[in-house]
Design a protein around this motif. Sequence first.
Motif, short mmCIF file in Angstrom:
data_model
loop_
_atom_site.label_atom_id
_atom_site.label_comp_id
_atom_site.label_asym_id
_atom_site.label_seq_id
_atom_site.Cartn_x
_atom_site.Cartn_y
_atom_site.Cartn_z
N LEU A 165 -15.96 -68.49 -92.65
CA LEU A 165 -15.49 -67.12 -92.45
C LEU A 165 -14.78 -67.04 -91.11
O LEU A 165 -15.09 -67.80 -90.19
N ILE B 52 -13.95 -64.94 -87.71
CA ILE B 52 -14.49 -63.86 -86.89
C ILE B 52 -13.33 -63.17 -86.20
O ILE B 52 -12.47 -63.84 -85.60
N LYS C 269 -11.46 -61.37 -83.40
CA LYS C 269 -11.52 -61.20 -81.94
C LYS C 269 -10.16 -60.74 -81.47
O LYS C 269 -9.25 -60.56 -82.25
N ALA C 270 -10.02 -60.61 -80.16
CA ALA C 270 -8.71 -60.28 -79.59
C ALA C 270 -8.40 -61.30 -78.50
O ALA C 270 -9.31 -61.79 -77.82
N THR C 271 -7.13 -61.61 -78.36
CA THR C 271 -6.75 -62.55 -77.30
C THR C 271 -6.86 -61.85 -75.95
O THR C 271 -6.82 -60.63 -75.86
N SER C 272 -7.02 -62.65 -74.91
CA SER C 272 -7.08 -62.05 -73.58
C SER C 272 -5.83 -62.42 -72.80
O SER C 272 -5.32 -63.53 -72.93
N GLN D 209 -3.25 -63.35 -69.80
CA GLN D 209 -3.23 -64.14 -68.57
C GLN D 209 -1.93 -63.80 -67.89
O GLN D 209 -0.91 -64.41 -68.19
N VAL E 32 -9.79 -68.31 -91.37
CA VAL E 32 -9.65 -68.43 -89.92
C VAL E 32 -8.20 -68.15 -89.50
O VAL E 32 -7.95 -67.57 -88.45
N ALA F 237 -7.94 -64.57 -89.28
CA ALA F 237 -8.61 -64.08 -88.07
C ALA F 237 -7.78 -64.39 -86.83
O ALA F 237 -7.69 -63.58 -85.90
N TYR G 9 -5.04 -62.01 -86.66
CA TYR G 9 -5.56 -60.72 -86.18
C TYR G 9 -5.76 -60.76 -84.67
O TYR G 9 -5.47 -59.81 -83.96
N ALA G 10 -6.24 -61.91 -84.18
CA ALA G 10 -6.50 -62.01 -82.74
C ALA G 10 -5.21 -61.94 -81.94
O ALA G 10 -5.16 -61.37 -80.86
N TYR G 11 -4.14 -62.52 -82.48
CA TYR G 11 -2.88 -62.52 -81.73
C TYR G 11 -2.11 -61.22 -81.88
O TYR G 11 -1.50 -60.74 -80.95
N SER H 78 -5.92 -54.18 -82.17
CA SER H 78 -6.68 -54.14 -80.91
C SER H 78 -5.98 -54.95 -79.83
O SER H 78 -5.95 -54.56 -78.65
N THR H 79 -5.40 -56.08 -80.22
CA THR H 79 -4.68 -56.89 -79.23
C THR H 79 -3.41 -56.19 -78.76
O THR H 79 -3.12 -56.16 -77.56
N HIS I 108 4.90 -62.59 -74.35
CA HIS I 108 3.90 -61.53 -74.23
C HIS I 108 2.76 -61.64 -75.22
O HIS I 108 1.69 -61.12 -74.98
N SER J 39 1.51 -66.20 -75.49
CA SER J 39 1.03 -66.84 -74.28
C SER J 39 -0.39 -66.41 -73.94
O SER J 39 -0.97 -66.89 -72.98
N ARG J 40 -0.95 -65.50 -74.72
CA ARG J 40 -2.29 -65.02 -74.40
C ARG J 40 -3.34 -66.05 -74.81
O ARG J 40 -3.07 -66.95 -75.60
N HIS J 41 -4.51 -65.90 -74.24
CA HIS J 41 -5.54 -66.92 -74.41
C HIS J 41 -6.43 -66.62 -75.60
O HIS J 41 -6.93 -65.51 -75.76
N LEU J 42 -6.63 -67.63 -76.43
CA LEU J 42 -7.55 -67.50 -77.55
C LEU J 42 -8.20 -68.85 -77.79
O LEU J 42 -7.51 -69.86 -77.95
N SER K 6 -13.66 -70.58 -81.57
CA SER K 6 -14.72 -69.58 -81.60
C SER K 6 -14.55 -68.61 -82.76
O SER K 6 -15.33 -67.66 -82.89
N LEU K 7 -13.53 -68.81 -83.61
CA LEU K 7 -13.33 -67.89 -84.73
C LEU K 7 -14.05 -68.36 -86.00
O LEU K 7 -14.04 -67.65 -87.00
N PHE K 8 -14.62 -69.57 -85.96
CA PHE K 8 -15.22 -70.12 -87.17
C PHE K 8 -16.64 -69.62 -87.35
O PHE K 8 -17.40 -69.51 -86.39
#
Lengths: 137, 391
Positions: free
Chosen positions: A4, A6, A8-11, A13, B143, B146, B149-151, B155-156, B272, B275-278, B282-284
């Motif tokens: 699955l 999870i 999250k959101a990138t942070s 820098q 994944v 996900a 979604y993270a990039y 929310s990002t 923009h 280049s962000r950190h992910l 940790s998404l698994f």
Amino acid sequence: MTVLGIRKATSGQNGVGAFILQCKRLDFHYCDWAGSSKGMNAFLRSSLAKFAAANPQVEMTVSPRPKKHPVIIGHYINGREKAICVRGLEPGQILKKAELLRDANGEKLKKVTKPVKSLNESVRGIWSPFHGGGIKV
Amino acid sequence: MKRIQLERWSGQLLSPRTRLCCLRQWNQSTPHIGSRRLQSGIGAEVSEVLEEEESIRPIRAGEFASPPPEAAARSAKLAALHARLALPKKLPLQTMARALVDLSADPDPQFNNTALSQVGGSLISAYVSEWLLCHYPRLPMTVLFAANYAYQGPSTLTKIGKEWGVETAAYPGSEVDPGLLQFNKLTPGSKVPSLGVSTRPDYAGFYRRGISSRVVYDDEFGDQIKFPEKDTVTEPVKQPTDMAYSNFVKAVVGSIYIHAGRSAARSFVHAHILSRHLAIGSLFQFKTPVRELARLCEREEFEFPVARILSETGRHSRSPVFVVGIFSGEDKLAEGAGPNLSEARVRAAVSALKAWYLYSPGSNTRVPSEMEEMGAKPWTPVHIDMGEIIH
């Protein structure tokens, strides 16, 4: 589907990829009457236009604050603000203070003890007693 | 390769500067710099409409839902934002101001950022997806959703918009500074409005919504694409803050694309967003890692994975630690430490699977959009993986 994802959101820098100047607004307050604003008034007349043209990414506002000392207030992207009272300073000194506020990142001043701050995990990993031959007692 | 005609695109998306009452204002204040700049692209069209509508609509100051375009040239906030993002000079402040007007502030599609954010969202989605697929070719679909979604999830994009120093206006209106993000804020505690009905042809509840069908029917995050129902619009739409910010960020990318071209938009997305950190590892979240590793070894014709204890301490104590390695024949695939043997074995299997799934050909891997540059080197095929181990 045994894996699955999870959410999250990138942070961010800042400076990796793009750099965003953290100071978003500088407020210049002066008084027409008081002597402590003499340098500030000269600064506003002579150097502010040049300073503003050199820093287009910062919004500058000028407003009177009668019967008070002159002050420069910087507003930052993290929501904080910093104020420097520039009473009795020369225009050159005020320019230095404005540059200081422009270059600040808005965070509280803190002592930096470690040379490197990283989001990545340590490449070497955490020390483990089970690896590397062991210690002879 | 045939190039897309940017002028034609911008005509479609930006010509809507034909709100009639506004046009009359422009006509009256012809020497104004901002309005002249705006009219330059669509001059002929505008003057025709002007003549037709001259006597129809009365002008009332402050009747617009969003700031008039000429206010953009006077806004210090907007100019500062433009400079802070180091946007190309070709991108005018008026378009930038339009990118800050949300659908909920001004329902007129000719004055809000809906069209721009549609273009920008598609571009962001394309660039992020190709980057992920080329750099992590073995990611399982869930994944990959996900990571997308993270990039580029809302929310990002909200974080990005806030990190650009964009503030929201308390309430939208024509008197608002054009440098503020304008949307009709959803009151805290109220229900988030439904986006409509799903566009999936198999919307009926008894169909299974598997991963393969999400690839075909759903959006880049594996969520259903919603389409507004026909007979709904009665109340003014209210927008959650994250949607307003993400529409704004997308609209900025869209407007860069329209005014400055594809390569500028691409480098903006890379600078923009990518280049962000992910930490993709940790998404698994694995359900049955040991079984999955066994199937992987079977598929790849490795020897069956065997877990062997490497070292241990304090077996009879309160806090024992076991280190277990997973071996395929003579090769150690991974190792894991845990307070009991099965936990250590599971951790070792997870570690081995992540090592497989997170394979990357390197940070210099080329992506297909690099071929759009002039004088690009011939394309070398990227790694295409067989796919997931267990579906």
